[in-house]
Design an enzyme around this catalytic site. Structure first.
Site, PDB file in Angstrom:
ATOM      1  N   GLN A  15       0.849  -1.187   0.000  1.00 43.00           N
ATOM      2  CA  GLN A  15       0.000   0.000   0.000  1.00 43.00           C
ATOM      3  C   GLN A  15       0.887   1.242   0.000  1.00 43.00           C
ATOM      4  O   GLN A  15       1.741   1.393   0.872  1.00 43.00           O
ATOM      5  CB  GLN A  15      -0.915   0.002   1.229  1.00 43.00           C
ATOM      6  CG  GLN A  15      -1.874  -1.175   1.305  1.00 43.00           C
ATOM      7  CD  GLN A  15      -3.008  -1.084   0.303  1.00 43.00           C
ATOM      8  OE1 GLN A  15      -3.197  -0.073  -0.367  1.00 43.00           O
ATOM      9  NE2 GLN A  15      -3.790  -2.155   0.197  1.00 43.00           N
ATOM     10  N   TYR A  72      -6.220 -12.746  -2.174  1.00 40.10           N
ATOM     11  CA  TYR A  72      -5.351 -11.620  -2.537  1.00 40.10           C
ATOM     12  C   TYR A  72      -4.651 -11.056  -1.295  1.00 40.10           C
ATOM     13  O   TYR A  72      -4.679  -9.849  -1.043  1.00 40.10           O
ATOM     14  CB  TYR A  72      -6.154 -10.494  -3.215  1.00 40.10           C
ATOM     15  CG  TYR A  72      -6.978 -10.906  -4.404  1.00 40.10           C
ATOM     16  CD1 TYR A  72      -6.408 -11.021  -5.676  1.00 40.10           C
ATOM     17  CD2 TYR A  72      -8.339 -11.156  -4.266  1.00 40.10           C
ATOM     18  CE1 TYR A  72      -7.180 -11.373  -6.778  1.00 40.10           C
ATOM     19  CE2 TYR A  72      -9.113 -11.515  -5.359  1.00 40.10           C
ATOM     20  CZ  TYR A  72      -8.532 -11.624  -6.614  1.00 40.10           C
ATOM     21  OH  TYR A  72      -9.297 -11.972  -7.704  1.00 40.10           O
ATOM     22  N   ASN A 115      -0.477  -8.049   4.589  1.00 41.87           N
ATOM     23  CA  ASN A 115      -0.733  -6.732   5.175  1.00 41.87           C
ATOM     24  C   ASN A 115      -1.873  -6.768   6.190  1.00 41.87           C
ATOM     25  O   ASN A 115      -1.727  -6.316   7.332  1.00 41.87           O
ATOM     26  CB  ASN A 115      -1.054  -5.748   4.053  1.00 41.87           C
ATOM     27  CG  ASN A 115      -1.246  -4.321   4.535  1.00 41.87           C
ATOM     28  OD1 ASN A 115      -0.352  -3.738   5.109  1.00 41.87           O
ATOM     29  ND2 ASN A 115      -2.428  -3.761   4.305  1.00 41.87           N
ATOM     30  N   GLU A 120      -2.504 -16.124  -2.223  1.00 46.51           N
ATOM     31  CA  GLU A 120      -1.880 -15.090  -3.059  1.00 46.51           C
ATOM     32  C   GLU A 120      -1.192 -15.795  -4.213  1.00 46.51           C
ATOM     33  O   GLU A 120      -0.527 -16.809  -4.018  1.00 46.51           O
ATOM     34  CB  GLU A 120      -0.877 -14.284  -2.230  1.00 46.51           C
ATOM     35  CG  GLU A 120       0.041 -13.368  -3.014  1.00 46.51           C
ATOM     36  CD  GLU A 120      -0.703 -12.311  -3.818  1.00 46.51           C
ATOM     37  OE1 GLU A 120      -0.352 -12.111  -4.996  1.00 46.51           O
ATOM     38  OE2 GLU A 120      -1.642 -11.700  -3.281  1.00 46.51           O
ATOM     39  N   ASP A 129      -9.322  -8.578  -1.158  1.00 47.83           N
ATOM     40  CA  ASP A 129      -8.731  -7.281  -1.525  1.00 47.83           C
ATOM     41  C   ASP A 129      -8.250  -7.392  -2.972  1.00 47.83           C
ATOM     42  O   ASP A 129      -7.045  -7.427  -3.245  1.00 47.83           O
ATOM     43  CB  ASP A 129      -7.579  -6.959  -0.574  1.00 47.83           C
ATOM     44  CG  ASP A 129      -6.931  -5.611  -0.879  1.00 47.83           C
ATOM     45  OD1 ASP A 129      -7.506  -4.832  -1.666  1.00 47.83           O
ATOM     46  OD2 ASP A 129      -5.833  -5.350  -0.342  1.00 47.83           O
ATOM     47  N   CYS A 188     -10.455  -1.075  -4.598  1.00 48.86           N
ATOM     48  CA  CYS A 188      -9.769   0.111  -5.114  1.00 48.86           C
ATOM     49  C   CYS A 188     -10.454   0.658  -6.365  1.00 48.86           C
ATOM     50  O   CYS A 188      -9.886   1.482  -7.076  1.00 48.86           O
ATOM     51  CB  CYS A 188      -8.296  -0.188  -5.389  1.00 48.86           C
ATOM     52  SG  CYS A 188      -8.000  -1.561  -6.509  1.00 48.86           S
ATOM     53  N   GLU A 239     -10.203   4.161  -2.386  1.00 47.33           N
ATOM     54  CA  GLU A 239     -10.207   2.886  -1.667  1.00 47.33           C
ATOM     55  C   GLU A 239     -11.451   2.825  -0.790  1.00 47.33           C
ATOM     56  O   GLU A 239     -11.786   3.800  -0.099  1.00 47.33           O
ATOM     57  CB  GLU A 239      -8.947   2.766  -0.803  1.00 47.33           C
ATOM     58  CG  GLU A 239      -8.548   1.352  -0.476  1.00 47.33           C
ATOM     59  CD  GLU A 239      -7.642   0.733  -1.526  1.00 47.33           C
ATOM     60  OE1 GLU A 239      -7.250  -0.428  -1.350  1.00 47.33           O
ATOM     61  OE2 GLU A 239      -7.323   1.405  -2.525  1.00 47.33           O
TER      62      GLU A 239
END
Length: 366
Positions: free
Chosen positions: A186, A214, A219, A235, A297, A322, A356
């Protein structure tokens, strides 16, 4: 990165315009009042990249208008980047300009920094790099107290490490993150911390399990792991998965499992359509997890049709988006089975049209 339309006095009003646009896209849904998290107007961006423009003996950072590679806009300062990048930009350019070896066929400079003060600079060339380059790059790294990587075609010279380490406090706990070069992180560190804190507040401690799609470098995975019995995070990127595994191990979490699968592959695995060898290492079979919460995400393309169908089976869905456009599309489907419980907007990208959003959905009562 795009050219900057820097209007600090209007930063908050520009954010308000974006949130109003998102609410118009979502107007067919029953929504709670959104929580809005504004960004600082400057010094917020932890990564940046600039082309290098050679003008005789002068060397400049430059950016170009979209579709126009012949009209460089010289960048003398870039007020949105964080303090570590700001401090390094001018002395780096001066030292590159004085060194024939370091400046020769230098094409691009990339910066990756952290809130905790680390800096990694990648120098990208249109020529092979040799020991002469390495010797001068080592001096440059020492002078600027940063890490240096040199790149050219099929070549990567790492003088220290190819990652920075971040420290982020969420919910009273500190988390260490290894953030590799060329992995997505990010870019707005302050807003990222707010996103992590908001997500954690949406989750109560439960003896059920979390499926995350994802997950990137982990994070959100690390702080949310304290709320669930087990977390299975997926991922597709190999370096991001490796970083997420390092982050989980070095934060002494014991309930996180990682699998290198795309969202589409994980959806197929959940439907028992085919076995995946990349799930064979799990401590328990997939059907032994007690998944009630899904965290997704996705990139700007949003969720694919099969993953939207998968999400419809979960009691709660945490969705970080996003793209308001694809969020509206995905929520139109999910609203058949779920209702929006919480909504938040985060100005991750000030002075751009990007926004976002965080959405929590809960299963409708039968």
């Amino acid at each position: 990165m795009q050219l900057l339309d820097y209007r600090p006095d209007e930063c908050e009003s520009l954010f308000h315009e974006k949130t109003e646009g998102a609410l118009r896209l979502l107007s067919r849904l029953a929504l709670p009042d959104p929580v809005k998290h504004a960004s600082p107007p400057s010094g917020f961006r932890l990564r940046a990249e600039f082309r290098v423009w050679h003008d005789g003996n002068a060397l400049h950072y430059a950016m170009f208008p979209p579709g126009d590679s012949r009209s460089p806009r010289v960048i003398d300062n870039f007020p949105i980047v964080g303090p570590r990048i700001t401090e390094a930009m001018a002395p780096l350019r001066a030292r590159l300009q004085r060194s024939t070896e370091l400046r020769r066929k230098l094409f691009q400079v990339e910066f990756l920094s952290t809130l905790s003060g680390e800096l990694l600079v990648t120098l990208i060339y249109h020529r092979p790099l040799d020991e002469s380059w390495r010797a001068q790059a080592l001096e440059l790294a020492e002078a600027l107290s940063c890490k240096i990587i040199g790149r050219s075609r099929k070549q990567k010279l790492v003088l220290d490490t190819d990652w920075v380490e971040e420290m982020i406090e969420v919910g009273g706990q500190h988390y260490r993150y290894r953030q590799p070069e060329q992995c997505f992180t990010q870019p707005n560190g302050i807003i990222n911390q707010k996103m992590m804190t908001w997500l954690l507040a949406q989750c109560v401690t439960t003896d059920t399990d979390l499926l995350e799609l994802y997950c990137g470098i982990g994070n959100f995975t690390l702080p949310l792991s304290q709320r669930f019995r087990n977390v299975l995070a997926t991922e597709l990127s190999k370096p991001a998965t490796a970083a997420a595994r390092w982050n989980a191990e070095h934060n002494k979490t014991s309930n996180i499992e990682l699998a290198r699968l795309s969202a589409e592959e994980m959806t197929a695995a959940m439907a028992d359509e085919r076995p995946f060898r990349r799930l064979a290492h799990l401590k328990q079979a997939l059907n032994q997890y007690h998944f009630e919460t899904l965290l997704a995400d996705p990139p700007r393309a949003g969720l694919d049709e099969a993953t939207r169908a998968l999400a419809g089976n979960f009691t709660r869905v945490l969705y970080i988006s996003c793209s308001p456009e694809t969020l509206a599309r995905d929520l139109a489907t999910l609203s058949v089975t779920h209702e929006v419980e919480s909504l938040a907007f985060f100005d991750q990208f000030p002075y751009t049209h990007h926004l976002e959003s965080g959405v929590v959905l809960k299963k409708k009562a039968v």
